[in-house]
Design an enzyme around this catalytic site. Sequence first.
Site: not given
Length: 397
Positions: A7, A90, A179, A240, A385
């Site tokens: 990743n 990823r 996600h 955010r 993940e």
Amino acid sequence: MKILVINAGSSSLKYQLIDMEHEEVVAKGGCERIGIAGGKLTHKAHGQTYVVEQELPDHKEAISLVLKELVDGEAGVISSMDEIDAVGHRVVASGETFTKTTLVTEETMKELLPLSELAPLHNPPAILGIEACRAVMPGKKMAMVFDTSFHSTMPDYAYLYGIDYEDYKAYKVRKYGFHGTSHKFVSGAAAEYLGKKPEELKIITCHLGNGSSISAVDGGKCIDTSMGFTPLAGVPMGTRSGDLDVAAVEFLCRKKGMTFAEGLNYLNKKSGMLGVSGVSSDFRDLTAAAAEGNKRAKLALDMFIYACKKYVGAYMAALGGLDCIVFTAGVGENTPAVRAGIVHGLEAFGVKIDETKNEYKNDGAIHDISAKGSKVRILVIPTNEELVIARETAALL
Ligand code: ADP
């Protein structure tokens, strides 16, 4: 079979070496400060942590160091690079070009390049990571696993925005969602936990972390998700803003003398929980501040919970029923008050939480926090993940 999961960020690179026989993490770690002074590798294996401080001018140096650590001396876990059967990378954005996990080839790399426009902060470092691995491990089979591909099953009426259809076709401006590997993992794990086939279940997955997104999963397939063209959309997050009226953005930019790019930076980095509370983007800090009477910290938490609850309600309608709600990621796995807040008031829809079970101390296991007789099961499932990336890579081979 051993799969190396990579990743790559712009100045960091996280990795896990997973033995697929028992889906066991053999070693994991990360490089920090790639391309800037003070490079460092932290490697965990054999129950120990090893730290190597070494300048890492680029991703190629970083991946070389990771491989050296995996093979070498007392920190090593394999005898040679040949023991790594494949590498899973990823990649955040797949656009409409890739709908599933894809083998890395000259051709697919060419197709990946233009997609950087869709995720300018995330895709370019992933490409650097892939290129670095190809340079250091020539001929090794590699897969790109996309955050967005789990959402590729959304119907057009769910992913389209109300803009000129020709502009959607020309520029591919639409909802993609993010996600995806996490939503996929926890929805699959929920089905397994409940002893059902994914096809039999309607599930709402709440990935609540620093970035948060909520998905509606019908029969194992995603039919809607809260993030959009970028990860800015949906519920308000750590920094955010989440959804807001676009006209308010233009107004705010004018009033504050910001360019549109500065406005987006403001919405991505200085808004959400941090902006509203003025305290922190971190839910631990917010919860502590709210408990001490900080009104704006409480307001930020209330806004977050309310926004999540609205998505849960909307997705119950979109799914036409509900069997299970799953909470996951940093906040979902660790903050009982947020879980309780989101499901309170949904009793009329068959969602009943057991307050005592909800207060469990996180031990990394799956917990069923629904009250006896609750029609909808409420589960907390730690996300993984990396394991999804490894499984997808192994499956592709
Ligand atoms: P990211 O989106 O960066 O992957 P995470 O899923 O790690 O984020 O979630 C980060 C958030 O989770 C932070 O707001 C943090 O407060 C919260 N969190 C993480 N661990 C804990 C914990 N042990 N207790 C309470 N909150 C936690």
